[in-house]
Design a protein around this motif. Structure first.
Motif, mmCIF file in Angstrom:
data_model
loop_
_atom_site.group_PDB
_atom_site.id
_atom_site.type_symbol
_atom_site.label_atom_id
_atom_site.label_comp_id
_atom_site.label_asym_id
_atom_site.label_seq_id
_atom_site.Cartn_x
_atom_site.Cartn_y
_atom_site.Cartn_z
ATOM 1 N N UNK A 98 0.825 -1.206 0.000
ATOM 2 C CA UNK A 98 0.000 0.000 0.000
ATOM 3 C C UNK A 98 0.866 1.265 0.000
ATOM 4 N N UNK A 99 0.438 2.273 -0.764
ATOM 5 C CA UNK A 99 1.195 3.511 -0.820
ATOM 6 C C UNK A 99 0.460 4.608 -1.560
ATOM 7 N N UNK A 100 1.143 5.748 -1.698
ATOM 8 C CA UNK A 100 0.579 6.912 -2.380
ATOM 9 C C UNK A 100 1.709 7.663 -3.080
ATOM 10 N N UNK A 101 1.541 7.944 -4.346
ATOM 11 C CA UNK A 101 2.435 8.893 -5.019
ATOM 12 C C UNK A 101 1.958 10.291 -4.647
ATOM 13 N N UNK A 102 2.848 11.091 -4.095
ATOM 14 C CA UNK A 102 2.466 12.398 -3.567
ATOM 15 C C UNK A 102 2.962 13.559 -4.419
ATOM 16 N N UNK A 103 3.951 13.327 -5.253
ATOM 17 C CA UNK A 103 4.486 14.362 -6.144
ATOM 18 C C UNK A 103 5.141 13.661 -7.321
ATOM 19 N N UNK A 104 4.779 14.078 -8.532
ATOM 20 C CA UNK A 104 5.346 13.485 -9.739
ATOM 21 C C UNK A 104 5.864 14.637 -10.600
ATOM 22 N N UNK A 105 7.173 14.780 -10.621
ATOM 23 C CA UNK A 105 7.844 15.825 -11.403
ATOM 24 C C UNK A 105 8.479 15.184 -12.632
ATOM 25 N N UNK A 158 10.342 21.146 -21.908
ATOM 26 C CA UNK A 158 9.623 21.649 -20.734
ATOM 27 C C UNK A 158 8.881 20.557 -20.009
ATOM 28 N N UNK A 159 8.503 20.843 -18.769
ATOM 29 C CA UNK A 159 7.839 19.827 -17.979
ATOM 30 C C UNK A 159 6.821 20.394 -17.016
ATOM 31 N N UNK A 160 6.385 19.557 -16.084
ATOM 32 C CA UNK A 160 5.360 19.941 -15.119
ATOM 33 C C UNK A 160 5.445 19.035 -13.893
ATOM 34 N N UNK A 161 4.683 19.417 -12.865
ATOM 35 C CA UNK A 161 4.666 18.655 -11.612
ATOM 36 C C UNK A 161 3.226 18.391 -11.212
ATOM 37 N N UNK A 162 2.926 17.129 -10.922
ATOM 38 C CA UNK A 162 1.592 16.721 -10.487
ATOM 39 C C UNK A 162 1.604 16.526 -8.977
#
Length: 522
Positions: A98-105, A158-162
C-alpha cells in the motif's frame, strides 16, 4: 467551526457514505483533506509511513565511497525495461504494497510516447497518458494540482509537476513507451511516494475516482490559490521602534495553545531595506526551548533581498510585510522575539493569532533553523570525485517531519550553479539515501535551469538577478503530502555541481516539526 472546515467536513461525509461498503484507512478524499489541513501538518502521521523518492538519477551513482557518486547523466536512469503485451516499456516506478504517489515531477525535450499506470499488479494499464506530459492526463484537476514549469512548451522542451495524490492498495508500476521510430532523448523524472505498513487499507486511484471527487478537487485547488485566513482565538499586537541591537518580545497566552497566524511588518528607509531585513532575526521559544532562530528575510521564503514570496505556508509582499500560516503548538508557554541586528532603525508591527490546541502524542513543535557558508567550491566535472562535495543543508536528530526549505545564494561563477542532486538520508539509510534527485531546480519544482521568479503553493523562485544566474538567486519549497517523517535522524545534502567551476555562497533555511528535544545540528 469556520467555513473552510465545514466544507471539508461535508465533503468527507459525502465520501464516507459513497464508499461505506468498504472501509479504508487512507482514501483519495482523505488525502485531499490532508493537503489543506494546517493543523494536521503539526502532528506526526496517525498512520505511520515512510517517504521515499524514485528518480532518473544516473545509475552510476551507487555508494558515497565509490566512483560515480556525482555522475550527472540524469536523463536516462530507469529501473528496467519490461515487455508487456508485446511492447517494450521503460519502468520508471515499481512499488509493492500500500502507498501513495504524492508528487510526480518530470521534464523532457521530446514528449512523444505513452505513459502507463498499472495498479495492484494488473496485467493491463488502468490509466494512460499519451505523452511524457502530465498536463495531458485527461483529468480536470485545476492549475495548482498540476503545474507547468516556467518556459514549458506543449510540443517542445519543458515539464510539469503533479501534486494530485495517486493512492494504491497493493502496488503501482509506471512505464513509458517510446516508439522505435523516435530517437531516445533524456527523460527526467522524480516521484515522491509514501509506503504504508502491510495491512493498511488504501483506496486505489482511478479515473472514475477522480470524476467522483471532481467538486472537492476543484475546491482544494481553489484553496491552494486563495490561502484561507484564521480569525478565531486571541489576537496579540505589539509595535515598537527598534534601534540597532534593540529587540521586541511578546509573551503568548499560557496554557495549551497554538500560534495560527504570525504577521510581521517592518518599516524602514528603503535604501537599507535589503540588508536590514536580513539582519532582523526572529526567535521563538516553546515550553522553555528555543526552536526558531532565522533571519526574517529567509524565514519569509525570499532569502537575501527580502523580495516577494508566496506559498501555502508563508507569504511576503517584498516591502517588509511577512505573513506566516505555520501552526505552532505548545503545552504551557511560548515567546516571540524580534532582534534588530542591523545598524538601521526600523519600526516593527507584530500581530500573533493564538487559539486553543488539543495536545496529544502526535503533536509536534515547529522548528526552523538557518545556516550559511561562503566560498563553497562548485565543480563542473562530475567525474572529478576529489573535487566534488555534498553540502549539508541540515542535519536533524530526533522525531519529526521535514516540511520544506529555502536556498538563498550568491553565484560567483559565470553560469548555472545548480546541477547538483539532492540526497536526503532518513533514519536507517546507510549505503544509499531515500531521496536522490536530478538537479537543484528539479527539486524546486521547475526544470532546465530557469532564472526567473515564480510562485506556487508548494514553492518557487523569489529572486533571480541575471539570466546567466550570476549574482543572487533564491529557491524555496514547502511540502504538502510529500512531507518526510523521520523517527531518529534526517540529513539533507546537495551536490555542488555547476556548468563552470568556481565558488558560491549558500544560505539554507529549513522548516520542520519535531519533538521538543529534537535538534538541528547546524
Amino acid at each position: 467551526m469556520n467555513y473552510t472546515r465545514c466544507l471539508l467536513l461535508l465533503f468527507s461525509m459525502m465520501s464516507f457514505f459513497s464508499c461505506k461498503q468498504e472501509k479504508y484507512d487512507i482514501t483519495f478524499s482523505s488525502l485531499l483533506d490532508e493537503m489543506v489541513d494546517y493543523e494536521e501538518s503539526a502532528r506526526f502521521p496517525a498512520i505511520p509511513f515512510s517517504c521515499r523518492q524514485e528518480s532518473s538519477y544516473d545509475r552510476r551513482s551507487v555508494h558515497p565511497d565509490s566512483a560515480g557518486w556525482f555522475a550527472n547523466n540524469d536523463g536516462f536512469g530507469i529501473i528496467r525495461v519490461d515487455t508487456i503485451n508485446g511492447r517494450k516499456e521503460n519502468v520508471l516506478f515499481d512499488q509493492d504494497g500500500p502507498g501513495v504517489i504524492t508528487r510526480f515531477w518530470l521534464t523532457t525535450m521530446d514528449k512523444r510516447g505513452i505513459m502507463r499506470f498499472y495498479f495492484n499488479h494488473a496485467g493491463d494499464a488502468q490509466w494512460e497518458i499519451p505523452a511524457y506530459d502530465l498536463l495531458r492526463s485527461g483529468l480536470s484537476i485545476g492549475k495548482e494540482l498540476v503545474q507547468e514549469h516556467p518556459n514549458y512548451t506543449p510540443d517542445g522542451k519543458g515539464g510539469n509537476t503533479l501534486f494530485l495524490p495517486i493512492p494504491y492498495s497493493n502496488g503501482c508500476k509506471i512505464t513509458f513507451e517510446l516508439p522505435d521510430s523516435i530517437e531516445p532523448s533524456p527523460k527526467y523524472y522524480g516521484i515522491n511516494y509514501r509506503s504504508y505498513p502491510v495491512g493498511t487499507k488504501v483506496e486505489t486511484f482511478s479515473v472514475e475516482l477522480v470524476e467522483q471527487n471532481k467538486d472537492k478537487i476543484l475546491y482544494v485547488d481553489s484553496l491552494l490559490r486563495n490561502y484561507p485566513s484564521y480569525e478565531k482565538g486571541t489576537l496579540l499586537t505589539e509595535s515598537k521602534e527598534l534601534f540597532s541591537k534593540d529587540s521586541l518580545s511578546v509573551a503568548l497566552p499560557e496554557g495549551t495553545n497554538a500560534v495560527r497566524l504570525l504577521s510581521i511588518n517592518i518599516q524602514m528607509d528603503s535604501v537599507h531595506y535589503e540588508q536590514a531585513m536580513r539582519e532582523q532575526v526572529i526567535k521563538m521559544s516553546f515550553d522553555g526551548v528555543e526552536t526558531v532562530t532565522v533571519p526574517l528575510s529567509d524565514f519569509s521564503g525570499a532569502g537575501m533581498g527580502a523580495h516577494k514570496s508566496d506559498s501555502w505556508y508563508i507569504s511576503a509582499d517584498g516591502k517588509g510585510h511577512v505573513l506566516s500560516r505555520w501552526v505552532m503548538p505548545y503545552q504551557s508557554n511560548a515567546f516571540f522575539k524580534l532582534v534588530n541586528l542591523s545598524s538601521t532603525t526600523v519600526k516593527a508591527d507584530i500581530e500573533i493569532r493564538v487559539d486553543d490546541w488539543k495536545w496529544d502524542e502526535r503533536s509536534l513543535y515547529f522548528h526552523s533553523s538557518w545556516r550559511q557558508e561562503n566560498g563553497i567550491h562548485v565543480e563542473a566535472n562530475p567525474d572529478n570525485d576529489a573535487a566534488c562535495i555534498d553540502w549539508n543543508f541540515a542535519t536533524l536528530n530526533g522525531r519529526g517531519v521535514y516540511k520544506g526549505d529555502v536556498l538563498s545564494l550568491f553565484n560567483h561563477t559565470l553560469a548555472w550553479y545548480g546541477e547538483g542532486d539532492e540526497k536526503i538520508w532518513v533514519d536507517d539509510d546507510k549505503d544509499f539515501p531515500s531521496h536522490f534527485g536530478t538537479g537543484t531546480e528539479d527539486y524546486y519544482n521547475c526544470s532546465w535551469a530557469p532564472v526567473i521568479p515564480f510562485y506556487t503553493p508548494f514553492g518557487g523562485a523569489t529572486r533571480a538577478d541575471a539570466e546567466t544566474s550570476i549574482g543572487y538567486n533564491t529557491f524555496f519549497r514547502t511540502r504538502s503530502l510529500d512531507q518526510i517523517p523521520f523517527n531518529r535522524h534526517l540529513r539533507f545534502d546537495i551536490e555542488m555541481l555547476s556548468w563552470i567551476s568556481g565558488e558560491v555562497d549558500y544560505a539554507a533555511t529549513v522548516y520542520w516539526y519535531g519533538d521538543l528535544n529534537a535538534k538541528a545540528e547546524n
